[in-house]
Scaffold this active site. Structure first.
Site, PDB file in Angstrom:
ATOM      1  N   CYS A   1       0.838  -1.209   0.000  1.00 21.95           N
ATOM      2  CA  CYS A   1       0.000   0.000   0.000  1.00 21.95           C
ATOM      3  C   CYS A   1       0.875   1.261   0.000  1.00 21.95           C
ATOM      4  O   CYS A   1       1.574   1.516  -0.974  1.00 21.95           O
ATOM      5  CB  CYS A   1      -0.974  -0.031   1.175  1.00 21.95           C
ATOM      6  SG  CYS A   1      -2.375   1.109   0.966  1.00 21.95           S
TER       7      CYS A   1
ATOM      8  N   HIS B   1      -3.374  -5.541   1.073  1.00 17.76           N
ATOM      9  CA  HIS B   1      -3.158  -5.854   2.493  1.00 17.76           C
ATOM     10  C   HIS B   1      -3.545  -7.309   2.738  1.00 17.76           C
ATOM     11  O   HIS B   1      -4.467  -7.833   2.118  1.00 17.76           O
ATOM     12  CB  HIS B   1      -4.025  -4.959   3.382  1.00 17.76           C
ATOM     13  CG  HIS B   1      -3.598  -3.539   3.419  1.00 17.76           C
ATOM     14  ND1 HIS B   1      -2.452  -3.129   4.062  1.00 17.76           N
ATOM     15  CD2 HIS B   1      -4.173  -2.420   2.903  1.00 17.76           C
ATOM     16  CE1 HIS B   1      -2.340  -1.814   3.945  1.00 17.76           C
ATOM     17  NE2 HIS B   1      -3.364  -1.359   3.240  1.00 17.76           N
TER      18      HIS B   1
END
Length: 505
Positions: free
Chosen positions: A337, A440
């Site tokens: 991310c 994630h």
């Protein structure tokens, strides 16, 4: 709400054990066949959980819903506060960004709206569930905040919930913190406390008994339980305070050394949890260049403020050190991310979405890649497959980001994941030494994690592990162990009696 009985858990301070006790109670009630839901009116956390409908809530409430064997919804955490910088936070309402606010503005302008959101959410849950386990935040004795707080005794009064007060004996001073908290409460709030729980106890309980007797005589409140310190629980943390428990330096006793960058706005660091469980991995969080050493793998985790955290890495000399390790030692780097965004040539924030800093140079380990932060926030559960070490591996996880990342076709390497909807995500270079992804939870995929780590072992010339863990099985076992231990040491009969009494009063 005639059939719904709530119970609330508050603590003497942050990290006293509120989240774990709520998690345990959710599983205990669920084991009794009772439809149970967690509830936290307002959560300040940078570790998020994505619901099935693509909404963002605090990670603890998602895990508590799993403990209760139900699907998480935003009604379980209607307000999520995500700090972005000093005195500034993104306010997430029912899983979607509402606006960025200063602390004073939130306290004054948001208060009435927040109170209505909380009331509506709780009573929606109360129509669907038989038990609601409510979690407070920080301490109910923050006398400077109590006039307009939205998460402790105001919620207990709104929901007519009895309150268990938790203190952490492992930090010391547990009787002082419990008694001090009780004495600072308003009389009507003090009457909601049905007893206390002492958490994280180590040693001989007989030595604690005189203190327990004194406390009950002094306060006229029962000690509802003394919960022993439970080692090796694999339950996602929501507060970065837990990172203080990790070492920063190398450990030669384990085959693989994994360094995780700990920048100020680190987010969703629970992505690292599956690596910690592997018996041959020493996972450490690094803040300074001098702590980095020569790890086998460096992980750049998520960030709530990518540009400012990138600025932190440049200021601390960590970016130069990482680039040198990649070029001279062939160290593998994985960015997730915000960490993925940092691996590119630059990150820009022209609209000031996260930061007053509008542009930062990246590590340029993924050449010709740039990221521009945009107002739209992508929150979604995803799945797909990756190519790693000649194998096609299925993966799933979740995305939470506000960036649009683009890479010029002149760059070497390829997309890392082909998603099930046909889209592509991330980057992996030819020798698989640089990996970036918005996904994630990538390390929670057992086959992917096992392949990645065993590839590192082969590269380093150390034995490949054939007994790596099954992450979700370990998590489920931890939830069961937590519930069993807590139920054994908690006076559940008295708690349920008090819940019934409060519902009638």
């Amino acid at each position: 709400m005639t059939n719904c009985l709530p119970i609330m858990v508050q603590g003497t301070h942050s990290d006293a054990g509120k989240s774990l006790l709520v998690t345990a109670l959710c599983r205990i009630f669920a084991n009794k066949g009772l439809q149970t839901a967690p509830f936290k009116s307002q959560n300040m956390a940078l570790n998020s959980y994505i619901t099935m409908d693509g909404k963002e809530i605090g990670r603890a409430q998602g895990v508590q819903a799993e403990a209760a064997r139900i699907q998480a919804t935003t009604y379980m955490n209607p307000i999520l506060i995500k700090p972005e910088g000093e005195n500034r936070s993104q306010i997430v309402v029912h899983g979607k960004p509402f606006r960025t606010m200063q602390a004073g503005e939130y306290r004054e302008a948001f208060y009435e709206y927040g109170k209505q959101l909380i009331k509506e959410s709780f009573f929606k849950l109360a129509t669907d569930y038989e038990r609601i386990v409510i979690e407070g935040a920080g301490s109910p004795a923050e006398i400077n905040l109590n006039e307009r707080e939205l998460v402790n005794m105001s919620v207990a009064a709104m929901t007519k919930a009895p309150v268990i007060l938790v203190g952490d004996i492992d930090k010391g001073g547990v009787f002082a913190s419990l008694v001090g908290t009780l004495q600072l409460l308003a009389p009507e709030d003090r009457q909601r406390i049905i007893g206390v729980v002492i958490n994280k106890f180590r040693g001989d309980l007989a030595l604690l008994q005189p203190g327990l007797h004194w406390f009950e005589d002094y306060t006229s409140l029962p000690v509802l339980g003394v919960i022993p310190f439970i080692d090796d629980l694999t339950i996602d943390a929501e507060d970065s305070l837990v990172l203080a428990n990790y070492e920063s330096g190398p450990n030669t006793a384990k085959a693989l050394d994994i360094a995780v960058l700990h920048y100020p706005r680190i987010a969703n660091f629970t992505d690292i949890d599956p690596l910690v469980l592997e018996h041959d991995c020493h996972v450490r969080f690094v803040k300074k260049r001098g702590e980095l050493g020569t790890p086998d793998m460096i992980v750049l985790p998520g960030s709530k403020n990518t540009l400012e955290d990138l600025h932190y890495l440049w200021d601390n000399g960590l970016t130069e050190a990482i680039i040198e390790l990649v070029e001279k030692a062939g160290t593998r780097v994985v960015g997730i991310c915000g960490g993925y965004q940092m691996l590119g040539a630059s990150v820009t924030d022209p609209s000031g979405i996260e930061s007053m800093c509008s542009h930062m140079k990246g590590l340029n380990l993924i050449k010709y890649m740039t990221t521009t932060l945009t107002p739209h926030k992508r929150t979604v559960l995803v799945s797909g497959h990756v190519q790693l070490s000649g194998q096609t591996l299925l993966v799933d996880g979740y995305e939470i980001h506000m960036g649009r990342t683009e890479r010029d076709s002149n760059g070497h390497g390829s997309h890392f994941i082909r998603l099930s909807d046909g889209e592509k995500d991330g980057f992996i270079n030819e020798d698989e030494g640089i990996i970036g992804t918005y996904l994630h939870g990538i390390f929670a995929n057992d086959e992917f994690r096992h392949t990645l780590l065993n590839n590192l072992c082969e590269k380093k010339g150390v034995p490949v592990a054939h007994d790596r863990c099954a992450y979700q099985s370990v998590r489920e076992k931890s939830l069961s162990t937590l519930a069993d231990v807590v139920e054994t040491h908690l006076n559940m009969a008295l708690i349920e009696q008090k819940m019934d009494e409060f519902s009638k009063g």
